[in-house]
Design a protein around this motif. Structure first.
Motif, PDB file in Angstrom:
ATOM      1  N   LYS A 285       0.828  -1.211   0.000  1.00  0.00           N
ATOM      2  CA  LYS A 285       0.000   0.000   0.000  1.00  0.00           C
ATOM      3  C   LYS A 285       0.860   1.259   0.000  1.00  0.00           C
ATOM      4  O   LYS A 285       0.546   2.239  -0.678  1.00  0.00           O
ATOM      5  CB  LYS A 285      -0.941  -0.017   1.202  1.00  0.00           C
ATOM      6  CG  LYS A 285      -2.026  -1.093   1.113  1.00  0.00           C
ATOM      7  CD  LYS A 285      -2.974  -0.992   2.302  1.00  0.00           C
ATOM      8  CE  LYS A 285      -4.111  -1.972   2.193  1.00  0.00           C
ATOM      9  NZ  LYS A 285      -5.077  -1.852   3.312  1.00  0.00           N
ATOM     10  N   ALA A 286       1.937   1.248   0.784  1.00  0.00           N
ATOM     11  CA  ALA A 286       2.843   2.398   0.792  1.00  0.00           C
ATOM     12  C   ALA A 286       3.554   2.532  -0.553  1.00  0.00           C
ATOM     13  O   ALA A 286       3.720   3.649  -1.073  1.00  0.00           O
ATOM     14  CB  ALA A 286       3.858   2.257   1.915  1.00  0.00           C
ATOM     15  N   ILE A 287       3.968   1.416  -1.121  1.00  0.00           N
ATOM     16  CA  ILE A 287       4.627   1.430  -2.434  1.00  0.00           C
ATOM     17  C   ILE A 287       3.696   2.033  -3.478  1.00  0.00           C
ATOM     18  O   ILE A 287       4.126   2.781  -4.367  1.00  0.00           O
ATOM     19  CB  ILE A 287       5.057   0.006  -2.829  1.00  0.00           C
ATOM     20  CG1 ILE A 287       6.222  -0.460  -1.945  1.00  0.00           C
ATOM     21  CG2 ILE A 287       5.437  -0.068  -4.306  1.00  0.00           C
ATOM     22  CD1 ILE A 287       6.553  -1.936  -2.090  1.00  0.00           C
ATOM     23  N   SER A 288       2.406   1.736  -3.358  1.00  0.00           N
ATOM     24  CA  SER A 288       1.431   2.231  -4.322  1.00  0.00           C
ATOM     25  C   SER A 288       1.476   3.750  -4.451  1.00  0.00           C
ATOM     26  O   SER A 288       1.372   4.303  -5.551  1.00  0.00           O
ATOM     27  CB  SER A 288       0.030   1.782  -3.914  1.00  0.00           C
ATOM     28  OG  SER A 288      -0.942   2.259  -4.820  1.00  0.00           O
ATOM     29  N   ALA A 289       1.652   4.450  -3.332  1.00  0.00           N
ATOM     30  CA  ALA A 289       1.682   5.915  -3.365  1.00  0.00           C
ATOM     31  C   ALA A 289       2.829   6.441  -4.208  1.00  0.00           C
ATOM     32  O   ALA A 289       2.742   7.543  -4.764  1.00  0.00           O
ATOM     33  CB  ALA A 289       1.790   6.461  -1.941  1.00  0.00           C
ATOM     34  N   VAL A 290       3.903   5.672  -4.322  1.00  0.00           N
ATOM     35  CA  VAL A 290       5.100   6.120  -5.023  1.00  0.00           C
ATOM     36  C   VAL A 290       5.098   5.685  -6.481  1.00  0.00           C
ATOM     37  O   VAL A 290       5.510   6.452  -7.364  1.00  0.00           O
ATOM     38  CB  VAL A 290       6.364   5.608  -4.299  1.00  0.00           C
ATOM     39  CG1 VAL A 290       7.624   6.138  -4.965  1.00  0.00           C
ATOM     40  CG2 VAL A 290       6.335   6.006  -2.833  1.00  0.00           C
ATOM     41  N   VAL A 291       4.613   4.481  -6.764  1.00  0.00           N
ATOM     42  CA  VAL A 291       4.631   3.985  -8.148  1.00  0.00           C
ATOM     43  C   VAL A 291       3.355   4.347  -8.904  1.00  0.00           C
ATOM     44  O   VAL A 291       3.314   4.247 -10.137  1.00  0.00           O
ATOM     45  CB  VAL A 291       4.872   2.463  -8.197  1.00  0.00           C
ATOM     46  CG1 VAL A 291       6.208   2.118  -7.566  1.00  0.00           C
ATOM     47  CG2 VAL A 291       3.735   1.670  -7.559  1.00  0.00           C
ATOM     48  N   ALA A 292       2.313   4.742  -8.179  1.00  0.00           N
ATOM     49  CA  ALA A 292       1.072   5.247  -8.785  1.00  0.00           C
ATOM     50  C   ALA A 292       0.783   6.582  -8.107  1.00  0.00           C
ATOM     51  O   ALA A 292      -0.081   6.683  -7.238  1.00  0.00           O
ATOM     52  CB  ALA A 292      -0.063   4.253  -8.587  1.00  0.00           C
ATOM     53  N   PRO A 394      -4.780   0.631  -2.437  1.00  0.00           N
ATOM     54  CA  PRO A 394      -5.556   1.859  -2.210  1.00  0.00           C
ATOM     55  C   PRO A 394      -6.455   2.188  -3.391  1.00  0.00           C
ATOM     56  O   PRO A 394      -6.096   1.947  -4.546  1.00  0.00           O
ATOM     57  CB  PRO A 394      -4.466   2.919  -2.023  1.00  0.00           C
ATOM     58  CG  PRO A 394      -3.284   2.166  -1.525  1.00  0.00           C
ATOM     59  CD  PRO A 394      -3.336   0.839  -2.216  1.00  0.00           C
ATOM     60  N   LYS A 395      -7.625   2.732  -3.091  1.00  0.00           N
ATOM     61  CA  LYS A 395      -8.590   3.068  -4.132  1.00  0.00           C
ATOM     62  C   LYS A 395      -8.415   4.487  -4.658  1.00  0.00           C
ATOM     63  O   LYS A 395      -9.019   4.857  -5.669  1.00  0.00           O
ATOM     64  CB  LYS A 395     -10.014   2.878  -3.607  1.00  0.00           C
ATOM     65  CG  LYS A 395     -10.390   1.412  -3.357  1.00  0.00           C
ATOM     66  CD  LYS A 395     -11.836   1.290  -2.889  1.00  0.00           C
ATOM     67  CE  LYS A 395     -12.277  -0.168  -2.808  1.00  0.00           C
ATOM     68  NZ  LYS A 395     -11.460  -0.956  -1.859  1.00  0.00           N
TER      69      LYS A 395
END
Length: 450
Positions: A285-292, A394-395
């Motif tokens: 989920k944390a990675i998502s903020a950076v790669v998306a 995350p949505k």
């Protein structure tokens, strides 16, 4: 290469100016242009920048300037203007590496990997749109040929766009990137170009340069390249899938390739790779903020929404074998792990750094990811997902950035200044979007109640 070697090559190629280039938080290339006869000074950090003038470069206007320190080995002569040479650069502050520089953040994690005996190899699949303005200025695909609703792998549309794509592919080939295929993707005007993997730093440099290259070549043809993750609501978005493996630092051997008895779940990778997967899933989920990293990114990360029936994008924190509905996929050839969450708008230095840090944690702690998912995850209901103990990605950007802010790994990787800057910047981006009245709201509500 030292500066004398660089100058010799540039003189032979009739280069006039060098670009000492680094990136802001978006991964957009910034820099100054320096005449060839001043390369000696440039390589000693003569080109100074006020970080406060840039997005997400955490400095106050009263702070000393940061200096760009060019990497001669990463030099690329610009195919669209061969009088220019582009140099990926690290930022330094007062003679030492600037902690909040994106490239330095990745280099710190690569050093962590090296201390464990690993080289982090990375391939990034480049998806993007080639568009042009119509008579009203609205962006439309460069080709107006009818695709019958399903343009994926369409040969006639590719031929319409070949003047642009061919020039781009030839430029990448001349740069030594090893292009091995390209195609028209699932949305009108969308393309993917696949080229050889390399170490993560080189690959990140190449993605930054690729975005400039694609746009400059498109502009020559009256078009533009778009790296917006999802420009059209009913079409697929543009990913930048990370294909990852670790190699032995001494031999170069791929350590994700399974040997006898090491592929515990039969998905095609080694024990080390499964632990790496476990770490990435823990911090997904944390990675998502950076790669998306954009509001628009999360309009790509949905189950349905394209003419072909699905988005081909992940929505769950899970892994599987050659199955494109997982966040992490192990392709049929094995020996690598593909993360399908990143999109083409990401800052690759930051994305690769956090992904690698999570994977290394998985290796250190022997995190078992469990059995792979071989089924179509899109067919699961929310209740099925909950019962299986699988978390959703995350949505929206707000959920993603709050996951990032709550994850203890993020400040360790980014450093306090960049962690705080990234978090504040993305929260503000979400608030700005959330407070904007959209056309959808006007269409739906303006006359509904009276």
């Amino acid at each position: 290469m030292d500066v004398s070697e660089v100058k010799k090559i540039c003189e032979a190629e009739s280069v006039k100016y060098g670009i000492a280039s680094y990136v802001d938080v978006h991964g957009a290339s910034k820099g100054k242009f320096v005449p060839l006869n001043h390369f000696g000074q440039m390589f000693k950090g003569s080109e100074l920048f006020t970080g406060a003038a840039l997005d997400g470069v955490p400095q106050d206007i009263s702070d000393d300037e940061v200096a760009a320190m060019p990497d001669g080995a990463g030099m690329m002569i610009c195919p669209w203007n061969k009088e220019l040479a582009w140099f990926p650069s690290d930022l330094h502050l007062n003679g030492a590496p600037f902690e909040a520089c994106s490239r330095n953040i990745l280099k710190r994690q690569l050093a962590e990997a090296a201390d464990m005996g690993f080289i982090f190899n990375l391939g990034i699949e480049t998806e993007f749109f080639v568009l042009r303005p119509d008579d009203q200025g609205k962006p439309v695909p460069y080709s107006d040929r009818d695709s019958m609703g399903k343009p994926c792998y369409d040969v006639p549309i590719m031929m319409d766009n070949l003047p642009i794509i061919d020039e781009l592919v030839q430029a990448m080939t001349d740069l030594g990137w090893g292009v091995y295929s390209f195609d028209h993707e699932d949305a009108n005007g969308q393309f993917e170009i696949d080229f050889g993997y390399s170490n993560a730093l080189t690959m990140s440099d190449r993605l930054i340069f690729f975005r400039m290259l694609a746009n400059e070549i498109s502009r020559k043809h009256g078009a533009f390249a778009s790296f917006m993750p999802k420009p059209f609501a009913n079409r697929t978005g543009s990913g930048a899938h990370y294909n990852m493996s670790l190699a032995d630092i001494k031999t170069g051997k791929n350590l994700f390739e399974p040997s006898a008895g090491t592929d515990r779940y039969g998905a095609g990778v080694s024990e080390l790779a499964y632990y790496f997967i476990g770490g990435v899933l823990r911090h997904a989920k944390a990675i998502s903020a950076v790669v998306a990293p954009t509001v628009n990114s999360y309009k790509r990360l949905v189950r349905q929404g394209s003419m072909s029936g699905s988005t081909w994008a992940p929505v769950f924190c899970c892994y599987g074998n050659n199955n494109r509905t997982n966040m992490l996929r192990i392709p049929s050839a094995g020996g690598r792990v593909e993360c399908r969450a990143p999109d083409i708008a990401c800052n690759p230095y930051l994305g690769a750094a956090l992904m690698l840090a999570a994977g290394l944690e998985g290796i250190r702690e022997h995190i078992d990811p469990g059995e792979p998912h071989r089924e179509n995850m899109y067919n699961y209901s929310d209740a099925d997902i909950t019962a299986a103990g699988i978390e959703c990605l995350p949505k929206n950007l707000s959920e993603a950035i709050e996951s990032f802010a709550a994850d203890e790994l993020a400040p360790k990787v980014f450093g306090d200044d960049m962690f705080n800057s990234f978090t504040q910047f993305k929260r503000a981006e979400w608030e700005s979007y959330h407070n904007t009245v959209s056309q959808w709201e006007l269409d739906r509500y303006l006359r509904l109640f009276g």
